[in-house]
Design a protein around this motif. Structure first.
Motif, PDB file in Angstrom:
ATOM      1  N   ASP A   3       0.842  -1.188   0.000  1.00  5.75           N
ATOM      2  CA  ASP A   3       0.000   0.000   0.000  1.00  5.75           C
ATOM      3  C   ASP A   3       0.885   1.249   0.000  1.00  5.75           C
ATOM      4  OD1 ASP A   3      -1.564   2.271   1.268  1.00  5.75           O
ATOM      5  OD2 ASP A   3      -3.146   0.777   1.045  1.00  5.75           O
ATOM      6  N   ARG A   4       0.577   2.201  -0.867  1.00  2.49           N
ATOM      7  CA  ARG A   4       1.422   3.385  -1.003  1.00  2.49           C
ATOM      8  C   ARG A   4       1.559   4.174   0.299  1.00  2.49           C
ATOM      9  NH1 ARG A   4      -1.531   7.311  -5.178  1.00  2.49           N
ATOM     10  NH2 ARG A   4      -1.703   5.397  -6.393  1.00  2.49           N
ATOM     11  N   ASP A   5       0.517   4.152   1.139  1.00  3.47           N
ATOM     12  CA  ASP A   5       0.568   4.907   2.387  1.00  3.47           C
ATOM     13  C   ASP A   5       1.381   4.205   3.458  1.00  3.47           C
ATOM     14  OD1 ASP A   5      -0.944   7.082   1.463  1.00  3.47           O
ATOM     15  OD2 ASP A   5      -2.808   5.991   1.777  1.00  3.47           O
ATOM     16  N   ASP A   6       1.715   2.933   3.245  1.00  5.83           N
ATOM     17  CA  ASP A   6       2.585   2.234   4.193  1.00  5.83           C
ATOM     18  C   ASP A   6       3.977   2.872   4.232  1.00  5.83           C
ATOM     19  OD1 ASP A   6       0.571   0.495   4.797  1.00  5.83           O
ATOM     20  OD2 ASP A   6       1.322  -1.155   3.571  1.00  5.83           O
ATOM     21  N   ALA A   7       4.388   3.469   3.112  1.00  5.52           N
ATOM     22  CA  ALA A   7       5.694   4.114   3.075  1.00  5.52           C
ATOM     23  C   ALA A   7       5.763   5.260   4.077  1.00  5.52           C
ATOM     24  CB  ALA A   7       6.001   4.626   1.665  1.00  5.52           C
ATOM     25  N   VAL A   8       4.661   5.991   4.239  1.00  7.91           N
ATOM     26  CA  VAL A   8       4.617   7.100   5.192  1.00  7.91           C
ATOM     27  C   VAL A   8       4.793   6.573   6.609  1.00  7.91           C
ATOM     28  CG1 VAL A   8       3.200   8.957   6.136  1.00  7.91           C
ATOM     29  CG2 VAL A   8       3.190   8.513   3.682  1.00  7.91           C
ATOM     30  N   ASP A   9       4.125   5.467   6.923  1.00 11.70           N
ATOM     31  CA  ASP A   9       4.257   4.880   8.265  1.00 11.70           C
ATOM     32  C   ASP A   9       5.694   4.447   8.536  1.00 11.70           C
ATOM     33  OD1 ASP A   9       1.535   5.241   8.684  1.00 11.70           O
ATOM     34  OD2 ASP A   9       1.015   3.230   7.983  1.00 11.70           O
ATOM     35  N   LEU A  10       6.343   3.854   7.524  1.00  7.77           N
ATOM     36  CA  LEU A  10       7.725   3.408   7.693  1.00  7.77           C
ATOM     37  C   LEU A  10       8.674   4.590   7.881  1.00  7.77           C
ATOM     38  CD1 LEU A  10       7.824   0.604   4.963  1.00  7.77           C
ATOM     39  CD2 LEU A  10       7.890   0.259   7.433  1.00  7.77           C
ATOM     40  N   LEU A  11       8.428   5.676   7.157  1.00  8.62           N
ATOM     41  CA  LEU A  11       9.249   6.873   7.299  1.00  8.62           C
ATOM     42  C   LEU A  11       9.002   7.550   8.640  1.00  8.62           C
ATOM     43  CD1 LEU A  11       8.832   8.268   3.684  1.00  8.62           C
ATOM     44  CD2 LEU A  11      10.992   7.557   4.701  1.00  8.62           C
ATOM     45  N   ASP A  12       7.733   7.656   9.035  1.00  7.83           N
ATOM     46  CA  ASP A  12       7.400   8.265  10.323  1.00  7.83           C
ATOM     47  C   ASP A  12       8.045   7.512  11.478  1.00  7.83           C
ATOM     48  OD1 ASP A  12       5.918  10.468   9.564  1.00  7.83           O
ATOM     49  OD2 ASP A  12       3.987   9.445   9.660  1.00  7.83           O
TER      50      ASP A  12
ATOM     51  N   PRO B 169       2.208   8.930  -1.767  1.00  4.04           N
ATOM     52  CA  PRO B 169       1.059   8.704  -0.880  1.00  4.04           C
ATOM     53  C   PRO B 169      -0.217   9.346  -1.407  1.00  4.04           C
ATOM     54  CG  PRO B 169       2.986   9.431   0.359  1.00  4.04           C
ATOM     55  CD  PRO B 169       3.325   9.591  -1.082  1.00  4.04           C
ATOM     56  N   THR B 170      -1.357   8.829  -0.933  1.00  3.84           N
ATOM     57  CA  THR B 170      -2.652   9.341  -1.400  1.00  3.84           C
ATOM     58  C   THR B 170      -2.910  10.751  -0.915  1.00  3.84           C
ATOM     59  OG1 THR B 170      -3.700   8.266   0.510  1.00  3.84           O
ATOM     60  CG2 THR B 170      -3.694   7.051  -1.564  1.00  3.84           C
ATOM     61  N   GLN B 171      -2.415  11.102   0.284  1.00  2.00           N
ATOM     62  CA  GLN B 171      -2.621  12.433   0.850  1.00  2.00           C
ATOM     63  C   GLN B 171      -1.272  13.125   1.032  1.00  2.00           C
ATOM     64  OE1 GLN B 171      -5.556  13.893   1.410  1.00  2.00           O
ATOM     65  NE2 GLN B 171      -6.672  12.094   0.724  1.00  2.00           N
ATOM     66  N   PRO B 172      -1.122  14.363   0.528  1.00  2.00           N
ATOM     67  CA  PRO B 172       0.138  15.076   0.733  1.00  2.00           C
ATOM     68  C   PRO B 172       0.354  15.400   2.207  1.00  2.00           C
ATOM     69  CG  PRO B 172      -1.532  16.530  -0.215  1.00  2.00           C
ATOM     70  CD  PRO B 172      -2.115  15.153  -0.222  1.00  2.00           C
TER      71      PRO B 172
ATOM     72  N   SER C  77     -12.546 -10.858 -25.538  1.00  2.00           N
ATOM     73  CA  SER C  77     -12.836 -12.284 -25.768  1.00  2.00           C
ATOM     74  C   SER C  77     -11.883 -13.203 -25.009  1.00  2.00           C
ATOM     75  CB  SER C  77     -12.750 -12.590 -27.268  1.00  2.00           C
ATOM     76  OG  SER C  77     -11.398 -12.549 -27.725  1.00  2.00           O
ATOM     77  N   LEU C  78     -10.796 -12.648 -24.475  1.00  2.00           N
ATOM     78  CA  LEU C  78      -9.769 -13.470 -23.834  1.00  2.00           C
ATOM     79  C   LEU C  78      -9.943 -13.504 -22.318  1.00  2.00           C
ATOM     80  CD1 LEU C  78      -6.652 -12.176 -25.808  1.00  2.00           C
ATOM     81  CD2 LEU C  78      -7.922 -14.286 -26.209  1.00  2.00           C
ATOM     82  N   PRO C  79      -9.523 -14.591 -21.671  1.00  2.00           N
ATOM     83  CA  PRO C  79      -9.479 -14.613 -20.202  1.00  2.00           C
ATOM     84  C   PRO C  79      -8.311 -13.761 -19.709  1.00  2.00           C
ATOM     85  CG  PRO C  79      -8.614 -16.668 -21.090  1.00  2.00           C
ATOM     86  CD  PRO C  79      -9.124 -15.890 -22.268  1.00  2.00           C
ATOM     87  N   HIS C  80      -8.517 -13.049 -18.601  1.00  2.00           N
ATOM     88  CA  HIS C  80      -7.539 -12.074 -18.146  1.00  2.00           C
ATOM     89  C   HIS C  80      -6.920 -12.472 -16.809  1.00  2.00           C
ATOM     90  CE1 HIS C  80      -8.354  -8.514 -20.874  1.00  2.00           C
ATOM     91  NE2 HIS C  80      -9.264  -9.407 -21.243  1.00  2.00           N
ATOM     92  N   ALA C  81      -5.667 -12.054 -16.628  1.00  2.00           N
ATOM     93  CA  ALA C  81      -4.996 -12.141 -15.329  1.00  2.00           C
ATOM     94  C   ALA C  81      -4.912 -10.732 -14.758  1.00  2.00           C
ATOM     95  CB  ALA C  81      -3.595 -12.733 -15.485  1.00  2.00           C
ATOM     96  N   LEU C  82      -5.248 -10.587 -13.485  1.00  2.00           N
ATOM     97  CA  LEU C  82      -5.238  -9.293 -12.799  1.00  2.00           C
ATOM     98  C   LEU C  82      -4.244  -9.343 -11.646  1.00  2.00           C
ATOM     99  CD1 LEU C  82      -6.372  -6.492 -11.866  1.00  2.00           C
ATOM    100  CD2 LEU C  82      -8.124  -7.773 -10.613  1.00  2.00           C
ATOM    101  N   VAL C  83      -3.371  -8.335 -11.581  1.00  2.00           N
ATOM    102  CA  VAL C  83      -2.462  -8.183 -10.443  1.00  2.00           C
ATOM    103  C   VAL C  83      -3.146  -7.323  -9.396  1.00  2.00           C
ATOM    104  CG1 VAL C  83      -0.239  -7.332  -9.653  1.00  2.00           C
ATOM    105  CG2 VAL C  83      -0.445  -8.374 -11.916  1.00  2.00           C
ATOM    106  N   SER C  84      -3.316  -7.878  -8.196  1.00  2.00           N
ATOM    107  CA  SER C  84      -3.988  -7.158  -7.117  1.00  2.00           C
ATOM    108  C   SER C  84      -3.369  -7.555  -5.783  1.00  2.00           C
ATOM    109  CB  SER C  84      -5.490  -7.462  -7.116  1.00  2.00           C
ATOM    110  OG  SER C  84      -6.132  -6.840  -6.028  1.00  2.00           O
ATOM    111  N   PRO C  85      -2.401  -6.752  -5.277  1.00  2.00           N
ATOM    112  CA  PRO C  85      -1.790  -7.090  -3.989  1.00  2.00           C
ATOM    113  C   PRO C  85      -2.793  -7.169  -2.854  1.00  2.00           C
ATOM    114  CG  PRO C  85      -0.498  -5.425  -5.131  1.00  2.00           C
ATOM    115  CD  PRO C  85      -1.777  -5.583  -5.901  1.00  2.00           C
ATOM    116  N   GLU C  86      -3.906  -6.429  -2.962  1.00  2.00           N
ATOM    117  CA  GLU C  86      -4.917  -6.435  -1.905  1.00  2.00           C
ATOM    118  C   GLU C  86      -5.960  -7.522  -2.100  1.00  2.00           C
ATOM    119  OE1 GLU C  86      -4.475  -3.773  -3.936  1.00  2.00           O
ATOM    120  OE2 GLU C  86      -3.122  -2.552  -2.731  1.00  2.00           O
ATOM    121  N   GLY C  87      -5.875  -8.278  -3.196  1.00  2.00           N
ATOM    122  CA  GLY C  87      -6.821  -9.355  -3.440  1.00  2.00           C
ATOM    123  C   GLY C  87      -8.139  -8.907  -4.035  1.00  2.00           C
ATOM    124  N   GLN C  88      -8.239  -7.661  -4.480  1.00  2.00           N
ATOM    125  CA  GLN C  88      -9.484  -7.175  -5.080  1.00  2.00           C
ATOM    126  C   GLN C  88      -9.589  -7.646  -6.525  1.00  2.00           C
ATOM    127  OE1 GLN C  88      -9.248  -2.935  -4.621  1.00  2.00           O
ATOM    128  NE2 GLN C  88      -9.600  -2.990  -2.416  1.00  2.00           N
TER     129      GLN C  88
END
Length: 303
Positions: A135-144, A156-159, A195-206
């Motif tokens: 998650d992009r906001d996890d970087a803020v927690d690691l820096l903090d 991050p989502t919020q400046p 028409s093709l079956p697709h593969a989706l990358v989703s780290p959150e499982g969505q």
């Protein structure tokens, strides 16, 4: 308000509290005891007529007045520091230290090998400890928390005034199929794509991503055959199946399976993805950190 004779240590305490969002860590940053930092906060509140920081489950939460003051006070302190203190020269070839980097999957795959090569040539005494995040906001927690010195990822989502970012690397999406697949010869229009079956990358499982949002805007929907969290497994999966996937171009080109793939522009407009180097205000003036960020940017530009 009369500012004659104001204790500049109070401004340093405020800057540390904004940076750390924690009284104990702020005290350690400026080299005072926790009671002394608490006393400084009380004096700041009385001086400015505002609570400045409210306690919350995530640490100290700055008030609107504190956010308003944060950047001007930080800049003033940096100017005073630059005027009075001569920075120690950093010599990369003589440095012996460990840097902690937060990396999402993409820069770990695309950028890290070249960065380590450059470090080995210019600063062989610097070791690297990598911390993964999704998650992009996890970087803020690691820096903090002081866990990492810098991060590379989507901003991050919020400046946040205490978090600095600078764009260093761009990539675009491509749609891939196995080179032996009939679609590789026909081309990739919307009809073939759907028409093709697709593969989706989703780290959150969505099971709904950026591509699905773009399709929905055109009133279309694709068929998902696979959802997985690791984007770097996708080229090999597509190369050996009848699936298609829409992934970032460098992931496809740098994959061992890349020679078994056909690449096409996606049949719908998708935004370019921009990766940033991200760091905390507390490391802004550190010569070693400044050199490291410059090296990261240089390596990214070479790509």
């Amino acid at each position: 308000m009369d500012f004659h004779g104001i204790d500049l240590n109070l401004l340093a305490a405020f800057d540390a509290l904004m940076s750390e969002r924690n009284v104990t860590r702020a005290a350690a940053q400026v080299g005072v005891s926790q009671p002394a930092m608490s006393a400084a906060l009380s004096r700041l509140r009385a001086l400015l007529g505002d609570p400045l920081f409210l306690r919350s489950a995530d640490g100290l939460l700055p008030t609107p007045r504190a956010r308003e003051l944060a950047d001007p006070i930080s800049q003033a302190l940096r100017q005073i520091e630059a005027t009075l203190v001569k920075s120690q020269e950093f010599v990369p070839g003589e440095a012996v230290l460990t840097v902690n980097l937060g990396l999402s999957d993409y820069p770990a795959f695309v950028l890290l090998p070249a960065l380590l090569e450059a470090l080995g040539e210019q600063a062989p005494g610097i070791a690297v400890n990598v911390h993964a995040f999704n998650d992009r906001d996890d970087a803020v927690d690691l820096l903090d928390g002081g866990v990492i010195d810098a991060a590379i990822g989507v901003p991050p989502t919020q400046p946040e005034g205490r978090i600095f970012t600078r764009p260093i690397l761009r990539d675009e999406f491509v749609t891939i199929v196995a080179s032996r697949h009939p679609a590789a010869r026909r081309g990739m229009n919307m009809k073939t794509y759907l028409s093709l079956p697709h593969a989706l990358v989703s780290p959150e499982g969505q099971r709904h991503g950026l591509v699905d949002q773009a399709l929905a805007q055109q009133g279309e929907q694709r068929t998902l055959a696979l959802t997985l969290p690791q984007m770097f497994a996708v080229p090999a999966v597509v190369a050996r199946t009848g699936m298609t996937a829409t992934i970032m171009k460098r992931v496809a080109l740098n994959s061992p399976a890349g020679r078994k793939l056909a690449l096409f522009p996606p049949p719908m407009p998708l935004p370019e993805i921009v990766f940033h180097v991200i760091w905390h205000r507390r490391s802004e003036g550190n010569p070693a950190q400044h050199w490291l960020r410059a090296l990261i940017e240089s390596v990214a530009q070479a790509l």
